[in-house]
Design an enzyme around this catalytic site. Sequence first.
Site, PDB file in Angstrom:
ATOM      1  N   LYS A  54       0.842  -1.200   0.000  1.00 18.43           N
ATOM      2  CA  LYS A  54       0.000   0.000   0.000  1.00 18.43           C
ATOM      3  C   LYS A  54       0.876   1.248   0.000  1.00 18.43           C
ATOM      4  O   LYS A  54       0.611   2.215  -0.724  1.00 18.43           O
ATOM      5  CB  LYS A  54      -0.937  -0.006   1.212  1.00 18.43           C
ATOM      6  CG  LYS A  54      -2.082  -0.988   1.053  1.00 18.43           C
ATOM      7  CD  LYS A  54      -2.825  -1.289   2.335  1.00 18.43           C
ATOM      8  CE  LYS A  54      -3.823  -2.427   2.085  1.00 18.43           C
ATOM      9  NZ  LYS A  54      -4.455  -2.937   3.284  1.00 18.43           N
ATOM     10  N   GLN A  98      -4.953  -1.596   9.408  1.00 17.36           N
ATOM     11  CA  GLN A  98      -4.762  -2.924   8.820  1.00 17.36           C
ATOM     12  C   GLN A  98      -5.351  -4.003   9.733  1.00 17.36           C
ATOM     13  O   GLN A  98      -5.033  -4.058  10.920  1.00 17.36           O
ATOM     14  CB  GLN A  98      -3.261  -3.162   8.581  1.00 17.36           C
ATOM     15  CG  GLN A  98      -2.955  -4.459   7.864  1.00 17.36           C
ATOM     16  CD  GLN A  98      -3.480  -4.494   6.433  1.00 17.36           C
ATOM     17  OE1 GLN A  98      -3.353  -3.540   5.668  1.00 17.36           O
ATOM     18  NE2 GLN A  98      -4.092  -5.605   6.055  1.00 17.36           N
ATOM     19  N   ASP A 121     -11.586   2.607   3.502  1.00 23.47           N
ATOM     20  CA  ASP A 121     -11.912   1.182   3.389  1.00 23.47           C
ATOM     21  C   ASP A 121     -13.422   0.972   3.303  1.00 23.47           C
ATOM     22  O   ASP A 121     -13.883  -0.125   2.988  1.00 23.47           O
ATOM     23  CB  ASP A 121     -11.388   0.431   4.635  1.00 23.47           C
ATOM     24  CG  ASP A 121     -10.090  -0.319   4.355  1.00 23.47           C
ATOM     25  OD1 ASP A 121      -9.813  -0.590   3.171  1.00 23.47           O
ATOM     26  OD2 ASP A 121      -9.365  -0.626   5.320  1.00 23.47           O
TER      27      ASP A 121
END
Length: 307
Positions: A54, A98, A121
């Site tokens: 990422k 994460q 997200d």
Amino acid sequence: MSAKILDGKQLAETIRTEIGNEVAEFVAKTGIKPALAVILVGENPASQVYVRNKEAACCKAGMESLMFRLPSETSTNDLLALIDKLNADSSVHGILVQLPLPKGIDEKQILDSIDPSKDVDAFHPENVGLISQGRPRFLPCTPYGIQQLLVRYQIETAGKHIVILGRSDIVGKPMALLLVQKGKDANATVTICHSRTADLPSITRLADILIVAIGQAEFVTADMVKEGAVVIDVGMNRIEKESLDEHNQPCLVKKLVGDVDFNSVKEVASAITPVPGGVGPLTVTMLLLNTLRSAKQHSGKVNYSVF
Ligand code: NAP
């Protein structure tokens, strides 16, 4: 006949180039550099790889990547304090925690604490609600990547029966929400299956498009797939497989495989995603796109919904 391979890696490259150009244009116009804050708690090896990917992808697209690596003994309160700080920082446009978080940290409380306008997200209940009502602020990265794959390969979803294996909050459920919408790139008839579904093969064989996200290595075999179906494999499973070494002796090799038995299913399907090189690269790509959209929304120069 062997199925057409849906090359997610190549498509991700194409979309990332488009994003890079859009970022450059946005920075030139506004002086604002889109910034993504990524929080990694603990030492999970797979998470370390995802986070590195990422970070690299962000930098390559001309965005700012802010990494926060915290020890596994971090408390829920410490993590909440960091998220509060990032929520209040106007130079940060996206915040990603994460997953999975170490045991002992309240995952729901953490995800709920992210400012929904920075929740790239799309896990926050407010964003899930907006998606469900067909007016998304952000689209969840993996389902969004799959939808883009279908669109760009000109695979029609309207009127098609799409069967989704798996009902997780990250893939299965939001995937269904996207594809069942009344509107462009959707309009499908969707069936969701899970571990309690009775006679699974009889349902998967009805699918025009079969999307599999269950985390079971090579679970879907050719007899579960209708001739000519499109098969999207989301699974990422690290297994040991029998092979031959340089002296032709049997040995075990580590391999990344999907939830679909690629070799048998490709003989039945009309199109299929490989693992690796299918859905995976698109997930990170959509994260970049969401971060850019967030930066645009925060700059006040675009409407609330950008879809
Ligand atoms: P998850 O949270 O573990 O959920 C798995 C789902 O599959 C559950 O709904 C479960 O049913 C269902 N399931 C498990 N075994 C089944 C079986 N034998 N028959 C039918 N349904 C079954 O998984 P996830 O987070 O959605 O991830 C799924 C896979 O996708 C994993 O391999 C993961 O690594 C991968 N993944 C890849 C990406 C990417 O970017 N490529 C992104 C996210 C996830 P119940 O609800 O009844 O338990």
